[in-house]
Structures are given as C-alpha cells and as structure tokens.
Design an enzyme around this catalytic site. Structure first.
Site, PDB file in Angstrom:
ATOM      1  N   THR A 177       1.037  -1.226  -0.025  1.00 22.64           N
ATOM      2  CA  THR A 177      -0.184   0.098   0.127  1.00 22.64           C
ATOM      3  C   THR A 177       0.765   1.274   0.076  1.00 22.64           C
ATOM      4  O   THR A 177       2.211   1.272   0.521  1.00 22.64           O
ATOM      5  CB  THR A 177      -0.912   0.056   1.174  1.00 22.64           C
ATOM      6  OG1 THR A 177      -1.742  -1.014   1.136  1.00 22.64           O
ATOM      7  CG2 THR A 177      -1.439   1.230   1.514  1.00 22.64           C
ATOM      8  N   ARG A 205     -14.750  -6.142   0.344  1.00 19.84           N
ATOM      9  CA  ARG A 205     -14.251  -5.830   1.550  1.00 19.84           C
ATOM     10  C   ARG A 205     -13.418  -4.709   1.689  1.00 19.84           C
ATOM     11  O   ARG A 205     -12.928  -4.311   0.590  1.00 19.84           O
ATOM     12  CB  ARG A 205     -13.000  -7.294   1.581  1.00 19.84           C
ATOM     13  CG  ARG A 205     -12.061  -6.861   3.020  1.00 19.84           C
ATOM     14  CD  ARG A 205     -10.811  -6.227   2.694  1.00 19.84           C
ATOM     15  NE  ARG A 205     -10.110  -6.040   3.915  1.00 19.84           N
ATOM     16  CZ  ARG A 205      -8.928  -5.433   3.906  1.00 19.84           C
ATOM     17  NH1 ARG A 205      -8.730  -4.407   2.719  1.00 19.84           N
ATOM     18  NH2 ARG A 205      -8.289  -5.173   4.791  1.00 19.84           N
ATOM     19  N   VAL A 206     -13.779  -3.847   2.504  1.00 22.63           N
ATOM     20  CA  VAL A 206     -12.969  -2.526   2.817  1.00 22.63           C
ATOM     21  C   VAL A 206     -12.073  -2.701   3.896  1.00 22.63           C
ATOM     22  O   VAL A 206     -12.185  -2.918   5.003  1.00 22.63           O
ATOM     23  CB  VAL A 206     -14.045  -1.436   2.985  1.00 22.63           C
ATOM     24  CG1 VAL A 206     -13.371   0.043   3.165  1.00 22.63           C
ATOM     25  CG2 VAL A 206     -14.964  -1.395   1.584  1.00 22.63           C
ATOM     26  N   GLY A 207     -10.849  -2.178   3.658  1.00 16.62           N
ATOM     27  CA  GLY A 207      -9.830  -2.166   4.528  1.00 16.62           C
ATOM     28  C   GLY A 207      -9.761  -0.765   5.467  1.00 16.62           C
ATOM     29  O   GLY A 207     -10.861   0.052   5.487  1.00 16.62           O
ATOM     30  N   ASP A 208      -8.678  -0.277   6.205  1.00 16.43           N
ATOM     31  CA  ASP A 208      -8.638   0.756   6.957  1.00 16.43           C
ATOM     32  C   ASP A 208      -8.145   1.926   5.991  1.00 16.43           C
ATOM     33  O   ASP A 208      -8.438   3.119   6.154  1.00 16.43           O
ATOM     34  CB  ASP A 208      -7.022   0.544   7.715  1.00 16.43           C
ATOM     35  CG  ASP A 208      -5.754   0.381   7.022  1.00 16.43           C
ATOM     36  OD1 ASP A 208      -5.976  -0.596   6.316  1.00 16.43           O
ATOM     37  OD2 ASP A 208      -4.956   1.078   6.983  1.00 16.43           O
ATOM     38  N   THR A 228      -0.334   1.614   7.087  1.00 11.74           N
ATOM     39  CA  THR A 228      -0.292   0.505   6.359  1.00 11.74           C
ATOM     40  C   THR A 228      -0.426  -0.963   6.932  1.00 11.74           C
ATOM     41  O   THR A 228       0.148  -0.743   8.107  1.00 11.74           O
ATOM     42  CB  THR A 228       0.803   0.429   5.096  1.00 11.74           C
ATOM     43  OG1 THR A 228       0.851  -0.674   4.310  1.00 11.74           O
ATOM     44  CG2 THR A 228       1.770   0.760   5.992  1.00 11.74           C
ATOM     45  N   GLY A 229      -0.708  -1.939   6.621  1.00  9.51           N
ATOM     46  CA  GLY A 229      -0.997  -3.063   7.178  1.00  9.51           C
ATOM     47  C   GLY A 229      -1.949  -3.645   7.250  1.00  9.51           C
ATOM     48  O   GLY A 229      -2.909  -3.630   6.350  1.00  9.51           O
ATOM     49  N   GLY A 231      -5.620  -4.253   7.411  1.00  8.80           N
ATOM     50  CA  GLY A 231      -6.717  -3.260   7.810  1.00  8.80           C
ATOM     51  C   GLY A 231      -7.575  -3.569   8.894  1.00  8.80           C
ATOM     52  O   GLY A 231      -7.725  -2.427   9.614  1.00  8.80           O
TER      53      GLY A 231
HETATM   54  N1  ASP Z   1      -3.852  -1.461   4.864  1.00 10.05           N
HETATM   55  C1  ASP Z   1      -4.201  -2.239   3.610  1.00 10.05           C
HETATM   56  C2  ASP Z   1      -5.406  -3.091   3.927  1.00 10.05           C
HETATM   57  O1  ASP Z   1      -5.787  -3.475   4.793  1.00 10.05           O
HETATM   58  C3  ASP Z   1      -3.244  -2.964   2.998  1.00 10.05           C
HETATM   59  C4  ASP Z   1      -1.879  -2.679   2.953  1.00 10.05           C
HETATM   60  O2  ASP Z   1      -1.574  -1.747   3.925  1.00 10.05           O
HETATM   61  O3  ASP Z   1      -0.929  -3.218   2.306  1.00 10.05           O
HETATM   62  O4  ASP Z   1      -6.433  -3.005   2.827  1.00 10.05           O
END
Ligand code: ASP
Length: 319
Positions: A177, A205-208, A228-229, A231
């Site tokens: 990300t 699916r929706v992340g952070d 990032t990480g 979500g």
């Molecule tokens: N944070 C992002 C998500 O969960 C993934 C990522 O940071 O690579 O969608």
C-alpha cells in the site's frame, strides 16, 4: 523546519527483487511532493501527487500494481484529508487507476466523505478517471492469483480469513500500500493513502485505507499520518487518529509514531502495521511492527529525499 513530506510503500515482509527500484520510486515521489510545496503548493497537492507517482509505478499494491480479490477483480480504496477541512475517500472501486485523485474529488465535488463501488465509479466516469478493467487486472496478476489460490487450497479450505496473519506471513508480497503525509510552508498538513487491499480478499471487503482515523488522518496545527498493514487491525486501533492525538499532546512525529505502534503491539500483537507521520513543525517519523517497511522522506535542508527499507531489527524513527 518546513516544508516536509514522508511517503511509504507499505509494511510487511520485503521481497528481495524490486526493493531498489521501489526505493527509487519512493524517493522520486517524496521529491515530487516536496518540490510542489517548495514552489508554494499545498500539503494537499503534495500528498496527492506523491501518491499518484506511486499508484502509476505499478510497483506497489496500489493503482496499477493493485492486488486482486479472491475472484479476480481489482477493488481499490483510497482516502485523503488535510487540516483545513477537506476529507474524501473511495472504497471498492473498479476501473480507476488513481483512486487517490477520485478521493480528492469526492471531497471537493460532493457533500460526502466516502463513496463506494458503483457510485464512486459513476463519479470516476463523469470525471474521466476510468480505465479499462484489463489495465488493473492483467494476465500476469491473474496468473499470480491462481498460484496464490492453489497454495492456499493446499491448506485449510477457505479458512483464510481467520488465518489472515498466517497468510500474510506465507505470502511476503502482501503489503505494498502507499501513502504520504506532508506539512507545507504555511504549516498546513495533509495525508493520503491508496491501496488494492490484499490478495484473496473477499469482494466488497473494505480495509483501513479509506477510513478516516484508521488509514489516514490530519489535524490542523498538529500533524498528519498515513498507515499500512492489516486493515482489520488498523481499524480496530484507529491507528492514524492515535498518532495524531499523541502529536496533539506535544510529541514530535517520530515519537508519536513509535508510541502508537508500541501501544498497538501491546493491545493487538506484532506484525500488523506501519505508519508515517509529519508534525506541524516539519518533523517526520515512521514506525512499524512488521518485519520491514519502505519509506522516503524529505525535510527542510535536504537536497534530495532519502529512501530506506528499515527492518524490525534495526528500526529507528527519522528526525
Ligand atoms: N492496509 C491495507 C488494507 O488492509 C493493506 C496494506 O497496507 O498493504 O487494505
């Protein structure tokens, strides 16, 4: 001390190939954002343009490089916010190469903060931000998806969501990300984050990334942050809001990033996230509890941006 910008290319495990190229692109993105502000541009312009460079590179899990869902489509998320009241985000959008630009347009052209799916795509079409599906869903990516699925199927069938952490450990390329946080010459702060999510995620699916306070946040006179990480964990912890609140208490970006990540580790465990932050004074910082992270930053007095791929073992924040 101002202006300053820090960008990231995701946190997780680093695959050997491409690291040098990715760092070079990150450095270019930080330089681009910095130069916009050096010419009098806003922190908002800086973070959006820096993220566009990363989305267009195809080297990160955002824009052209976005991961595919379990059933082979690219659904992208992005969010942007500044300390002046602008906030916009899009989630699960298909056929948009620069979701960060669309997120900005949501903020500027609508009365909403977050647009999802078809509705966001309709706005993209009106604004000419749409690209054909094959631009984001390439043959190469479909091949990779097949390989990932085959590997996964050899494990527990469809138990992947509960085993998310294990999945991430087994497939190092997961993160990538992108995001940026900046403060301009007038002290205005902004942050932007953009992602394809992660491979094998479910449709919808929706992340952070498009969630204010989780994947991005900015507080006037205080600072801005991009995360990032994984979500699902970043949302639980409201990571970027936590970093900004620590900066509001007077911690510089560097210490706030470290403190928030260490609190998140204590609460939810290791291996989950990374952040970059700027404070209103022009300090930059990053921290992560994954194996590695890629970042680039440029602060006042630097001729060029510095890019680095710190590992957990030698983690230290920048000043
Ligand atoms: N944070 C992002 C998500 O969960 C993934 C990522 O940071 O690579 O969608």
């Amino acid at each position: 001390m101002r202006p300053a910008i820090i960008v990231h290319g995701g946190a997780g495990r680093l695959r050997g190939e491409d690291v040098g190229r990715r760092l070079e692109v990150l450095r270019g993105a930080a330089d681009k954002g910095y130069e916009i502000m050096a010419r009098g541009g806003s922190a908002l312009d800086a973070v959006v343009e820096a993220v566009v460079v990363l989305e267009d590179s195809g080297l990160f899990n955002a824009g052209l490089g976005s991961a595919l869902t379990f059933d082979g489509v690219a659904e992208l998320d992005a969010g942007v916010m500044d300390g002046e009241g602008l906030i916009g985000a899009v989630a699960a959008v298909r056929g948009v190469k620069n979701p960060v630009v669309l997120a900005r347009r949501v903020a500027e052209l609508t009365d909403h903060v977050l647009l999802v799916g078809e509705g966001a795509e309709r706005l993209a079409r009106i604004l000419g931000l749409e690209v054909p599906e094959e631009v984001l869903v390439t043959r190469e990516k479909l091949e990779r998806l097949r390989e990932l699925k085959a590997r996964w199927r050899r494990g527990e069938d469809y138990a992947w969501l509960a085993k998310l952490r294990k999945l991430v450990e087994e497939h190092p390329g997961y993160f990538g990300t992108v995001g940026a946080a900046a403060v301009d010459g007038e002290g205005r702060v902004a942050a932007a984050t953009s992602t394809g999510g992660y491979w094998l995620k479910l449709r919808g699916r929706v992340g952070d990334t498009p969630i204010p306070g989780a994947g991005f946040y900015a507080l006037k006179g205080v600072g801005a942050c991009s995360a990032t990480g994984i979500g699902e964990y970043i949302i639980r912890f409201s990571l970027c809001r936590a970093v900004c609140e620590l900066m509001a208490k007077g911690l510089p970006a560097e210490q706030a990033a470290r403190e928030a990540i260490s609190r998140m580790s204590a609460e939810l465990g290791e291996g989950l996230a990374g952040v970059v932050a700027v404070d209103a004074n022009g300090g930059v910082g990053y921290a992560f509890n994954t194996e590695a992270m890629t970042v680039a930053y440029r602060a006042a007095g630097m001729e060029r941006a510095a890019a680095l791929a710190p590992r957990k073992a030698d983690q230290r924040a920048t000043a």
